[in-house]
Design an enzyme around this catalytic site. Structure first.
Site, PDB file in Angstrom:
ATOM      1  CE  LYS B 134      36.801  38.962  44.285  1.00 53.04           C
ATOM      2  NZ  LYS B 134      37.348  38.552  42.996  1.00 53.04           N
ATOM      3  CD  GLN B 178      37.943  39.941  39.323  1.00 51.40           C
ATOM      4  OE1 GLN B 178      38.192  39.986  40.513  1.00 51.40           O
ATOM      5  NE2 GLN B 178      36.828  39.405  38.846  1.00 51.40           N
ATOM      6  CG  ASP B 201      39.438  31.731  43.714  1.00 51.44           C
ATOM      7  OD1 ASP B 201      38.520  32.156  44.443  1.00 51.44           O
ATOM      8  OD2 ASP B 201      39.721  32.213  42.606  1.00 51.44           O
TER       9      ASP B 201
END
Lengths: 374, 374
Positions: B134, B178, B201
């Protein structure tokens, strides 16, 4: 409003216009519709796609006052046996009695009585009638009802102040803002101000999100779709693994009904105004929930033999034989469909009475949760 | 993690395990799966209902390493013309470049650089790799990345403190926690602590609720389903009025993908582990999005000629010819389906690379919104 006489219809109609979204619009029977009621009766137009939604607002409405059974002639129809009638009026009455018992038990054991607050802004006669009927329904089961009436020219701030007061009031477990609000108010702002723990309508996006997500639980399930599923449960109609088609995708009925059916492991399809050949899809359904507000749109030929039909629509059609000059029919052509289906809700007396029963149920649920009473 | 070599696969896999719901679980390729990878290859079992979901967790997985085209023989298949390949790798690259341009413009005009913060708890090697990837992706487009690494035995409170700090930090526009978190932590509590304006998200229930409701707009669309729809758009594939079938109903892909298709006026059906005869439904679809994690489950015979196929699954199957002893395949039997479909995403190189591109896109969107930059 004098045109409508059954409490259940009024209450249901009321709910159909209580969308918290300004764009979602379930085309059910309401006074605005009556005002635009067409003087001429045309025949049912078959088209390649559903004409509900935007088109029905922009063009004169096409009304089918009765549906012949000729279109079902090619189907496997047994004229001797009709579908079982799903008696929403009786189920709603049973539920009200159950709620009454629970409320007595709650009062006895912890001294708490559930309370529902309704905020009414302006002088609309129909809104006043709806509020009166909610109050009556609360009275019959023993729920305390509270009311705030504000003048048509009140400010948004005044409404928000009343909501805030009810949010903080421990004797209030459910809050409803009667819609429509005067045009100078921002409906979304006002509805969002109701604290989610008391939002018994269940239309808050956070609540809808929880309804959509596996592993999450909504605080409240919106009343009309909850009533539809409750009817299936009370008639022992299996949902798991069944093909279900929801006709209509409104925020207040179609969409949450589809989410509920999916939570119960049905395989769900949603048919809407942009769907081509909707009857091809409905013919595959074991369960149809129709919530579009198009009189008699779902013909017998749209229905799979043995399907279960839940009709949320309440539509006025002209009827010179009726003292009022009109009568109410559903989205589903009852006379045709009952020859094909295994079970069907009538209109009126099907889903309609369930909506208010579910409002009472949500208010009880809220009070139980707030006071941790089982 | 050395088993997987393409960044896109890792990133995609990573996302598949980033569900904010503890019960929703998209069965995509991850390290847990690799550990349980069966040593024997069995043939594809046809059954009356999909076996994905719970069953694939409790019984040894049935792997089909290659799918013959024999099952499509009865279909209208033209062996001369294959479906157009939807090149997700290229589209993702295009999007990254567009994002890079926008970020430069933003920096130039208002001096703001978007920032993405990732919180990593514990020493899982796979998680560390995902976070590293990422970071790399952010670097290539010019997004600042921030990282908080906490020890495996940290308390929930310590994690919440870091989230709170990032919530308040004006240089951070997106926050990712995470997953998986250590088992002593409550995942839902932690994810809910991320402020919704930075929840790139898009899994917050409030966001999902807005996605489901007409007339409401979500703050962020979850990355993988957003990537699926973006592929359709970039390939000028019409959605409005089309029949779409989503296979799988996970919170992170299937359910939001269905909601997105419905927002674009498709007629959507959701097929899942309880669906009987899923192939009957998929055969009616103009567009199929499959997200179940069953290798080669969707056979050529499940596909309507000319359909468009978006394959979200990334599944390892044994392959002695491969240096690693396995290769990756999708949910859709590619060799069969490309003879029937008009367009198809490959695996890898289809949806996979889109997920990280959409994460970068959401981070840019967040920064633009926070700074009111157009």
């Amino acid at each position: 409003m004098a045109l409508i006489d059954t409490a259940s219809t009024m209450i249901f109609t009321d709910y159909s216009s209580s969308s918290s979204s300004s764009t979602a619009r379930l085309l059910l029977f309401n006074t605005a519709k009556l005002r635009n009621f067409p003087k001429t009766i045309s025949t049912f137009r078959r088209s390649n796609s559903l004409q509900f939604g935007i088109s029905s607002r922009t063009s004169p409405r096409t009304i089918i006052t009765h549906c012949s059974s000729s279109s079902t002639s090619a189907m496997q129809v047994n004229n001797e046996t009709f579908a079982k009638v799903i008696d929403g009026k009786r189920v709603a009455q049973d539920i009200r009695e159950e709620i009454g018992v629970e409320i007595s038990r709650m009062k006895e054991e912890i001294g708490i009585v559930p309370g529902l607050a309704v905020i009414l802004v302006g002088d609309r006669k129909d809104s006043a009638t709806y509020v009166r009927n909610k109050k009556k329904a609360c009275d019959t089961v023993g729920i305390n009802s509270y009311e705030a009436r504000l003048a048509e020219d009140s400010t948004e701030e005044e409404v928000l102040n009343h909501i805030s007061k009810f949010n903080d009031d421990p004797s209030v477990h459910g809050i409803l803002v009667q819609l429509p609000l005067p045009s100078h108010m921002n409906e979304q702002n006002i509805l969002n101000a109701v604290c989610i723990e008391k939002d018994v309508d269940g239309f808050h996006p956070l609540n809808i999100g929880r309804l959509a997500m596996r592993g999450r639980e909504p605080l409240f399930v919106p009343c009309t779709p909850k009533g539809c599923i409750e009817l299936l449960h009370r008639y022992d109609i299996p949902i798991k693994g069944k093909r279900a088609v929801v006709i209509g995708r409104s925020n207040i009925v179609g969409m949450p009904a589809a989410l509920l059916l999916q939570r119960e492991d049905a395989t769900v399809s949603i048919v809407h105004s942009r769907t081509k050949n909707p009857e091809e899809i409905t013919r595959q359904a074991d369960i149809i929930i129709s919530a579009v507000g198009q009189p008699n749109m779902v013909r017998g030929s749209w229905v799979k033999p043995g399907a279960v039909l839940i009709d949320v629509g309440i539509n006025p059609v002209e009827d010179p034989a009726s003292p009022r000059g009109y009568r109410l029919v559903g989205d589903i052509c009852y006379d045709e469909a009952r020859k094909v289906a295994s079970a069907i809700t009538p209109v009126p007396g099907g889903v309609g009475p369930m909506t208010i029963a579910m409002l009472l149920s949500n208010t009880l649920l809220s009070a139980k949760r707030i006071h941790n009473f089982r």
